[in-house]
Design an enzyme around this catalytic site. Sequence first.
Site, mmCIF file in Angstrom:
data_model
loop_
_atom_site.group_PDB
_atom_site.id
_atom_site.type_symbol
_atom_site.label_atom_id
_atom_site.label_comp_id
_atom_site.label_asym_id
_atom_site.label_seq_id
_atom_site.Cartn_x
_atom_site.Cartn_y
_atom_site.Cartn_z
ATOM 1 N N GLY A 163 1.036 -0.716 -0.295
ATOM 2 C CA GLY A 163 -0.043 0.071 -0.313
ATOM 3 C C GLY A 163 1.311 0.730 -0.027
ATOM 4 O O GLY A 163 2.081 1.422 0.499
ATOM 5 N N GLY A 219 0.753 5.871 1.939
ATOM 6 C CA GLY A 219 -0.028 6.417 2.243
ATOM 7 C C GLY A 219 0.571 7.853 2.059
ATOM 8 O O GLY A 219 1.714 7.872 1.785
ATOM 9 N N GLY A 220 0.167 8.620 2.771
ATOM 10 C CA GLY A 220 1.012 10.184 3.284
ATOM 11 C C GLY A 220 2.703 9.988 3.580
ATOM 12 O O GLY A 220 3.252 10.895 2.567
ATOM 13 N N GLY A 268 4.316 7.013 3.254
ATOM 14 C CA GLY A 268 5.393 6.626 2.211
ATOM 15 C C GLY A 268 4.694 5.974 2.128
ATOM 16 O O GLY A 268 3.477 5.159 2.063
ATOM 17 N N VAL A 274 4.751 0.921 1.696
ATOM 18 C CA VAL A 274 4.823 -0.059 2.128
ATOM 19 C C VAL A 274 4.457 -1.007 1.279
ATOM 20 O O VAL A 274 4.133 -1.741 0.245
ATOM 21 C CB VAL A 274 3.788 -0.921 3.297
ATOM 22 C CG1 VAL A 274 3.974 -1.530 4.235
ATOM 23 C CG2 VAL A 274 3.014 0.762 4.098
ATOM 24 N N LYS A 313 7.809 -0.635 5.741
ATOM 25 C CA LYS A 313 7.983 0.735 5.550
ATOM 26 C C LYS A 313 8.536 1.870 5.361
ATOM 27 O O LYS A 313 9.665 2.352 5.827
ATOM 28 C CB LYS A 313 6.560 1.500 6.705
ATOM 29 C CG LYS A 313 6.131 2.695 6.359
ATOM 30 C CD LYS A 313 5.019 2.878 7.450
ATOM 31 C CE LYS A 313 3.879 4.397 6.700
ATOM 32 N NZ LYS A 313 2.856 4.881 7.904
ATOM 33 N N ASP A 319 -1.522 7.845 15.969
ATOM 34 C CA ASP A 319 -2.765 8.149 14.307
ATOM 35 C C ASP A 319 -3.529 6.231 14.632
ATOM 36 O O ASP A 319 -3.713 5.646 13.366
ATOM 37 C CB ASP A 319 -1.715 7.755 13.510
ATOM 38 C CG ASP A 319 -2.202 8.327 12.386
ATOM 39 O OD1 ASP A 319 -3.496 8.393 12.259
ATOM 40 O OD2 ASP A 319 -1.656 8.052 11.258
#
Length: 696
Positions: free
Chosen positions: A25, A27-28, A30, A32, A46, A146
């Site tokens: 995946g 995200g904001g 970085g 994975v 990650k 988070d």
Amino acid sequence: MTDIASLRPGDPESIGGYALTGRIGEGGQGSVYLGTTPSGERVAIKVLRRGLVPPAPGSVASAAPERFQRETEILRRVAPFCTAQVVESGTAAGRPYIVSEYIEGPTLQQSVERDGPLRDARLRRLAVGTMTALTAIHRAGIVHRDFKPSNVLLGRDGPRVIDFGIARALDVSATGSGAIGTPPYMAPEQLDGAPVEPPADLFSWGSTMVFAATGRPPFGMDSLPAVINRILHRDPDLGDLEGDLRDLIAECLAKNPAVRPAARDVLLRLLGAQGRPSGGGDLLSAGTAAASDTPQRATALPVGAPPPGGVYAAPGGPVSTDPGTAVFPTQPDVAAGSRRGLWIGAGVALALVSAALAYIFIPRDVTGPVARPTPSAPSASPVREVTAAPPTPAAESRLPETKTTVYENPDDPVRLTSFMYLGSNESKSYARDTKGEFESTGPYQEPLVSPDGTWMAILPWLKDSIPQPYDQVRLVERSTGREFAVRLTDKPLQNFVPYWSSDGRRLLLTTYEVSPTNQRTSVGFVIVDRDTATSKAVSAPTPGAQANPFMWAPGETSVAQRYLDGNKPGIRIYDLTGKALRTIANVGNPIDYESMFSPAGKFFVTLCPSGYAIACIWDTTTGRRVTTVPVPVKRRVVGWYNDAHLIVTDLSNSPARVTITNLKGKQVRLLAEIPKSEIDGNPYRLIPHYGPNPNN
């Protein structure tokens, strides 16, 4: 099943010796990747974006990768159950990465969007599994910051929480300037710029559970301003949640972090405990179990907040809370070891301070602009094993330039780390170096070592010697020797009695007005933020408090102070804005300079309101007396050695005997002998500080 995409053009083929086989995946922070170890085991890697790990203030950019690796090292301490265990971290081609256990399964976000909300037993299992993970994370001294549905993986063996502690590793300020989080799941304090502590994770957990049960977060998912406004000012929409789970989630979604339950309290209630647990364990079952000399292990469960507006019957008077507030909000084990010195007799302090072995810092003038210290990850606060029978015998040694003798054993949970002389014409301060030797740290300076041993606060004792028009404290970083002068309150106000927080990131001092005859009256407190080298002065109404200091209350989201109502001493609790939250009336004289609270925070000790030679042990949550402890007639109850023993000074002879005393009043072992001349201040007054034994 987890959807694994193919690597894209430009993706690396390997990271840190791990071969990359797919993309999990993005995200904001970085990307994975799915990787494999040389032995063929699969891991999740990650890789963070460039620039997310800036150099620490005052350092160079080349230091950022090393600092990132230090910050992420603590993540490996989290117990692996219900979390994706962190394997290692590093940097590759200028990009930091974190390697963790690979969990096969969809995220909670993906599962709910694909299959709909969870119900009944599935929802309960999710709640228990994720709260078990948060309890382990908090116990390691980490705040997730988070927690959200996409950070919960639904593995074959149950839910696993991922990405905990990344915000801290990225050096994002915990005070809100640059907050990390996903708005629909962020706590009000994250949006308001307040310190982000474990209660923020409880709020995010509550929001995540509402999403799992209803398919939407409790404050909506529309425009960002609307979501933020609802989080700050509106009640949550809990949908068709019902029963005890609805009540528990509603408590976690309280706007005020001080009234949210602690993670382990929530876990116990999910497992069937009735009401708010008072700390659990049978350490003092029937009032006297811990008083035996049979070795025990402390359960160190957190202290749950009592119901708002409750009134509790305590011997000699009621215990009350203000409507709409709760007191002693704690997180697991945060309070363990947070300790401070107490004056013995006219001027001797024998303190249990939550600090590693004291290290030597030679005081020097601070010149030029004040640099900012490097933020660092909060240290874990592991629960020490409580040994009801402290080991004997102990080795005898003499403090430099004194006639005071200390008795130490390698198995002791504490040892002397620093001390100070206060004489009529001179003063000397000493701290222990890494070899265990005492070296001078300068005159009229009170050194206090941080709990992890990496920092030292140096408080000037003679305020007139400070040329600035304000009081200040110096913070010294052990590894570099750098010093940071932190401004406190403007003169003529003066600040004394420093207490480190258990994670070593905050310093609490009491602010005094001082009369022409040198009589002190407490008027508030100051909290110093070590990471930013800043302070916040707080005024507080202190009727009857006189010169009594403020100390951290269990959980360290509130402070406690002794007060006197007529001739009936009690304890008053304040939040960190100076608002009085609760009073515990007529419990007798609490300890003045040492923390009155036991290392795990479950109990506090006073001299009983009735009975001249009796100490009382009270339950922190309910205010009820648990047991009484016989003590010498001429005595000072210094504080706690561990959860099953007190430190008591017998002043009837010279030298005075400082002993480890169990909760039946039996003196188990000698800890120190102090001549009467050094107790009475002729020619010296002695203030020693104790901290955790690094050899234990």
